[in-house]
Each structure stands twice: as structure tokens, then as C-alpha cells.
Design a protein around this motif. Sequence first.
Motif, PDB file in Angstrom:
ATOM      1  N   VAL A   1       0.843  -1.200   0.000  1.00 42.11           N
ATOM      2  CA  VAL A   1       0.000   0.000   0.000  1.00 42.11           C
ATOM      3  C   VAL A   1       0.877   1.248   0.000  1.00 42.11           C
ATOM      4  O   VAL A   1       0.667   2.179  -0.788  1.00 42.11           O
ATOM      5  N   VAL A   2       1.887   1.268   0.845  1.00 43.03           N
ATOM      6  CA  VAL A   2       2.783   2.426   0.940  1.00 43.03           C
ATOM      7  C   VAL A   2       3.584   2.588  -0.348  1.00 43.03           C
ATOM      8  O   VAL A   2       3.726   3.706  -0.880  1.00 43.03           O
ATOM      9  N   SER A   3       4.088   1.490  -0.889  1.00 42.42           N
ATOM     10  CA  SER A   3       4.858   1.540  -2.138  1.00 42.42           C
ATOM     11  C   SER A   3       4.006   2.077  -3.286  1.00 42.42           C
ATOM     12  O   SER A   3       4.472   2.918  -4.072  1.00 42.42           O
ATOM     13  N   ASN A   4       2.759   1.607  -3.382  1.00 41.05           N
ATOM     14  CA  ASN A   4       1.868   2.093  -4.435  1.00 41.05           C
ATOM     15  C   ASN A   4       1.550   3.575  -4.260  1.00 41.05           C
ATOM     16  O   ASN A   4       1.438   4.313  -5.242  1.00 41.05           O
ATOM     17  N   THR A   5       1.406   4.005  -3.031  1.00 37.80           N
ATOM     18  CA  THR A   5       1.148   5.423  -2.765  1.00 37.80           C
ATOM     19  C   THR A   5       2.350   6.254  -3.202  1.00 37.80           C
ATOM     20  O   THR A   5       2.191   7.298  -3.848  1.00 37.80           O
ATOM     21  N   ARG A   6       3.531   5.785  -2.875  1.00 43.81           N
ATOM     22  CA  ARG A   6       4.764   6.484  -3.289  1.00 43.81           C
ATOM     23  C   ARG A   6       4.835   6.581  -4.815  1.00 43.81           C
ATOM     24  O   ARG A   6       5.123   7.639  -5.376  1.00 43.81           O
ATOM     25  N   LYS A   7       4.512   5.488  -5.482  1.00 46.73           N
ATOM     26  CA  LYS A   7       4.664   5.401  -6.934  1.00 46.73           C
ATOM     27  C   LYS A   7       3.582   6.178  -7.699  1.00 46.73           C
ATOM     28  O   LYS A   7       3.884   6.865  -8.680  1.00 46.73           O
ATOM     29  N   TYR A   8       2.326   6.079  -7.251  1.00 44.55           N
ATOM     30  CA  TYR A   8       1.221   6.614  -8.044  1.00 44.55           C
ATOM     31  C   TYR A   8       0.588   7.899  -7.499  1.00 44.55           C
ATOM     32  O   TYR A   8      -0.143   8.573  -8.231  1.00 44.55           O
ATOM     33  N   ILE A   9       0.838   8.230  -6.255  1.00 47.11           N
ATOM     34  CA  ILE A   9       0.121   9.338  -5.624  1.00 47.11           C
ATOM     35  C   ILE A   9       1.023  10.519  -5.257  1.00 47.11           C
ATOM     36  O   ILE A   9       0.700  11.664  -5.548  1.00 47.11           O
ATOM     37  N   CYS A  10       2.137  10.230  -4.612  1.00 53.21           N
ATOM     38  CA  CYS A  10       2.987  11.289  -4.057  1.00 53.21           C
ATOM     39  C   CYS A  10       3.310  12.376  -5.072  1.00 53.21           C
ATOM     40  O   CYS A  10       3.804  12.091  -6.172  1.00 53.21           O
ATOM     41  N   HIS A  11       2.993  13.616  -4.673  1.00 57.66           N
ATOM     42  CA  HIS A  11       3.285  14.815  -5.459  1.00 57.66           C
ATOM     43  C   HIS A  11       2.561  14.843  -6.798  1.00 57.66           C
ATOM     44  O   HIS A  11       2.892  15.657  -7.659  1.00 57.66           O
ATOM     45  N   LYS A  12       1.577  13.968  -6.981  1.00 54.03           N
ATOM     46  CA  LYS A  12       0.797  13.932  -8.226  1.00 54.03           C
ATOM     47  C   LYS A  12      -0.679  14.210  -7.971  1.00 54.03           C
ATOM     48  O   LYS A  12      -1.319  14.919  -8.735  1.00 54.03           O
ATOM     49  N   VAL A  13      -1.216  13.598  -6.904  1.00 51.70           N
ATOM     50  CA  VAL A  13      -2.655  13.643  -6.640  1.00 51.70           C
ATOM     51  C   VAL A  13      -2.906  14.015  -5.181  1.00 51.70           C
ATOM     52  O   VAL A  13      -2.180  13.587  -4.287  1.00 51.70           O
ATOM     53  N   ARG A  14      -3.953  14.798  -4.959  1.00 52.35           N
ATOM     54  CA  ARG A  14      -4.407  15.162  -3.610  1.00 52.35           C
ATOM     55  C   ARG A  14      -5.811  14.598  -3.431  1.00 52.35           C
ATOM     56  O   ARG A  14      -6.643  14.680  -4.333  1.00 52.35           O
ATOM     57  N   ARG A  15      -6.085  14.052  -2.282  1.00 48.54           N
ATOM     58  CA  ARG A  15      -7.403  13.487  -1.985  1.00 48.54           C
ATOM     59  C   ARG A  15      -8.184  14.464  -1.129  1.00 48.54           C
ATOM     60  O   ARG A  15      -7.654  15.070  -0.203  1.00 48.54           O
ATOM     61  N   GLU A  16      -9.473  14.637  -1.467  1.00 46.27           N
ATOM     62  CA  GLU A  16     -10.395  15.437  -0.673  1.00 46.27           C
ATOM     63  C   GLU A  16     -11.636  14.604  -0.396  1.00 46.27           C
ATOM     64  O   GLU A  16     -12.215  14.026  -1.324  1.00 46.27           O
ATOM     65  N   ARG A  17     -12.051  14.559   0.852  1.00 45.85           N
ATOM     66  CA  ARG A  17     -13.305  13.883   1.177  1.00 45.85           C
ATOM     67  C   ARG A  17     -14.462  14.779   0.713  1.00 45.85           C
ATOM     68  O   ARG A  17     -14.423  15.991   0.898  1.00 45.85           O
ATOM     69  N   VAL A  18     -15.481  14.200   0.104  1.00 43.19           N
ATOM     70  CA  VAL A  18     -16.635  14.975  -0.336  1.00 43.19           C
ATOM     71  C   VAL A  18     -17.477  15.294   0.898  1.00 43.19           C
ATOM     72  O   VAL A  18     -17.917  14.371   1.599  1.00 43.19           O
ATOM     73  N   PRO A  19     -17.688  16.583   1.174  1.00 43.55           N
ATOM     74  CA  PRO A  19     -18.452  16.958   2.374  1.00 43.55           C
ATOM     75  C   PRO A  19     -19.844  16.314   2.384  1.00 43.55           C
ATOM     76  O   PRO A  19     -20.512  16.197   1.358  1.00 43.55           O
ATOM     77  N   GLY A  20     -20.248  15.870   3.575  1.00 43.85           N
ATOM     78  CA  GLY A  20     -21.578  15.306   3.763  1.00 43.85           C
ATOM     79  C   GLY A  20     -21.731  13.845   3.396  1.00 43.85           C
ATOM     80  O   GLY A  20     -22.820  13.293   3.520  1.00 43.85           O
ATOM     81  N   THR A  21     -20.649  13.194   2.962  1.00 44.11           N
ATOM     82  CA  THR A  21     -20.766  11.787   2.549  1.00 44.11           C
ATOM     83  C   THR A  21     -20.262  10.798   3.591  1.00 44.11           C
ATOM     84  O   THR A  21     -20.527   9.605   3.471  1.00 44.11           O
ATOM     85  N   LEU A  22     -19.534  11.255   4.589  1.00 41.32           N
ATOM     86  CA  LEU A  22     -18.916  10.337   5.562  1.00 41.32           C
ATOM     87  C   LEU A  22     -19.971   9.736   6.487  1.00 41.32           C
ATOM     88  O   LEU A  22     -20.800  10.459   7.049  1.00 41.32           O
ATOM     89  N   ARG A  23     -19.930   8.419   6.627  1.00 41.71           N
ATOM     90  CA  ARG A  23     -20.791   7.687   7.559  1.00 41.71           C
ATOM     91  C   ARG A  23     -19.898   6.746   8.353  1.00 41.71           C
ATOM     92  O   ARG A  23     -18.964   6.149   7.813  1.00 41.71           O
ATOM     93  N   VAL A  24     -20.216   6.584   9.633  1.00 46.04           N
ATOM     94  CA  VAL A  24     -19.434   5.715  10.512  1.00 46.04           C
ATOM     95  C   VAL A  24     -20.387   4.788  11.246  1.00 46.04           C
ATOM     96  O   VAL A  24     -21.432   5.208  11.746  1.00 46.04           O
ATOM     97  N   TYR A  25     -20.022   3.503  11.299  1.00 50.31           N
ATOM     98  CA  TYR A  25     -20.827   2.485  11.951  1.00 50.31           C
ATOM     99  C   TYR A  25     -19.939   1.693  12.904  1.00 50.31           C
ATOM    100  O   TYR A  25     -18.850   1.266  12.519  1.00 50.31           O
ATOM    101  N   PRO A  26     -20.387   1.461  14.133  1.00 51.53           N
ATOM    102  CA  PRO A  26     -19.572   0.682  15.063  1.00 51.53           C
ATOM    103  C   PRO A  26     -19.552  -0.797  14.700  1.00 51.53           C
ATOM    104  O   PRO A  26     -20.515  -1.322  14.131  1.00 51.53           O
ATOM    105  N   ILE A  27     -18.449  -1.451  15.012  1.00 57.36           N
ATOM    106  CA  ILE A  27     -18.350  -2.906  14.937  1.00 57.36           C
ATOM    107  C   ILE A  27     -18.087  -3.373  16.363  1.00 57.36           C
ATOM    108  O   ILE A  27     -17.018  -3.092  16.924  1.00 57.36           O
ATOM    109  N   LYS A  28     -19.037  -4.069  16.924  1.00 54.97           N
ATOM    110  CA  LYS A  28     -18.950  -4.500  18.320  1.00 54.97           C
ATOM    111  C   LYS A  28     -17.654  -5.268  18.583  1.00 54.97           C
ATOM    112  O   LYS A  28     -17.290  -6.173  17.832  1.00 54.97           O
ATOM    113  N   ASN A  29     -16.955  -4.885  19.624  1.00 52.86           N
ATOM    114  CA  ASN A  29     -15.718  -5.533  20.073  1.00 52.86           C
ATOM    115  C   ASN A  29     -14.616  -5.554  19.018  1.00 52.86           C
ATOM    116  O   ASN A  29     -13.766  -6.433  19.028  1.00 52.86           O
ATOM    117  N   PHE A  30     -14.666  -4.604  18.074  1.00 53.57           N
ATOM    118  CA  PHE A  30     -13.620  -4.557  17.055  1.00 53.57           C
ATOM    119  C   PHE A  30     -13.219  -3.131  16.722  1.00 53.57           C
ATOM    120  O   PHE A  30     -12.070  -2.757  16.835  1.00 53.57           O
TER     121      PHE A  30
END
Length: 193
Positions: free
Chosen positions: A98-127
Motif C-alpha cells: 500500500v505504501v509503495s503504491n502510494t509512493r509510486k502513483y500518488i505522491c506529489h501527483k494527486v491530492r485526496r479530498e473527502r466529499v463533504p456530507g458523505t462520511l458515515r461511521v458504523y460501530p463494529i462490536k468488540n472490534f
Amino acid sequence: MRKVGPALVRLKQALPMRRSPAAVAVMLVAAGLLAPLPASAGEEAVDAAALTRTITGLDDQVFDAYNRCDLETFAGYFSPTVEFYHDSGGATFDRDTVVSNTRKYICHKVRRERVPGTLRVYPIKNFGAIEEGEHRFCEVATGKCEGSAKFVMVWQHKDGQWQMTRVLSYGHRALTAAEKAALETALETAGTK
């Protein structure tokens, strides 16, 4: 009407005719008619809000490291055995890839932005928790946001630390002309353009 089992019949016979509230509760529990009450809706809402704040903060931190190409910090948010499924990039099964792919394909090329209002979070019991939402990707060189995708992240909370164990990044597509125009307007309104 529910049939009363033999154990409850014996319990009723053993109790005096005038029953205290505690005796009635014991009979109801024995009959399976009264179960321990779950946390109140208010307590659940507070817990859900706290969990959402925690996961939102973690998402902010991991993608701040991603956007700055701080791969040491970025790596710390992933389990060593993370499974990462990308609809166009394939599957990987460890943090180093994952880190190697990020270095190769993402670093200094692409920026990620979360789309406002789309984030949802759900608990997983005991995890931990499931995080889902949408994000867009912007070219670092031009600042133009051209792509969008959906994501699901499974976070494990273990020994006081949160780490992602599973990631799905899917539905990658180009932004529509209307989405680009709305983004331009939002940036102009915010004064960031």
C-alpha cells in the motif's frame, strides 16, 4: 399466548402469593419476557457521535499524511496485514505494498479530498468501526479535481490504537461537468481560488 415452562411454574409455586417487584422481575427474566435493557437512545447517540468524531479525525490525519507524502506517518494507520481492494488497481494484502503504491502513483501527483456530507461511521462490536464515504482526487500540478470514488474502511481499535484492516476504493469515475462547476463555485465562494 406464551406457554409457561415447568421451571417458571415451580418458581411461581415457590414464591409467596404477594410478590415483590424483584420477585416479579425474576419470574419475567426466567420466562424470557424481560431482558436487560440496552443503553438508552441518548447514550447510543453520544457514543455514535464520539465514534464519528474519532473516525473523522483519523480520516483527516491519514489523508493529511497521504497528501503531504509523509509515508512513515501514513503507514502507521494501516495494519501490517491490511487488505486493500481497488476497482481499477487490483488487490494488495500488506501495508508495505500500500505504501509503495502510494509512493509510486500518488505522491506529489494527486491530492485526496473527502466529499463533504458523505462520511458515515458504523460501530463494529468488540472490534472498531466501518467508515464509508466519497472522495475526489485533484491534480497537484493544476489543482483541478478530475476524479471521484467511493470508499469503505474497516478500522480496528486494539491496544489503544486505531488501524485500518480492510480498505475498498471503488466506483472510480471522472467528475461530471456539473460536479466540476459546483466545485469551482464552492472554491470561489470559500475564497480558496
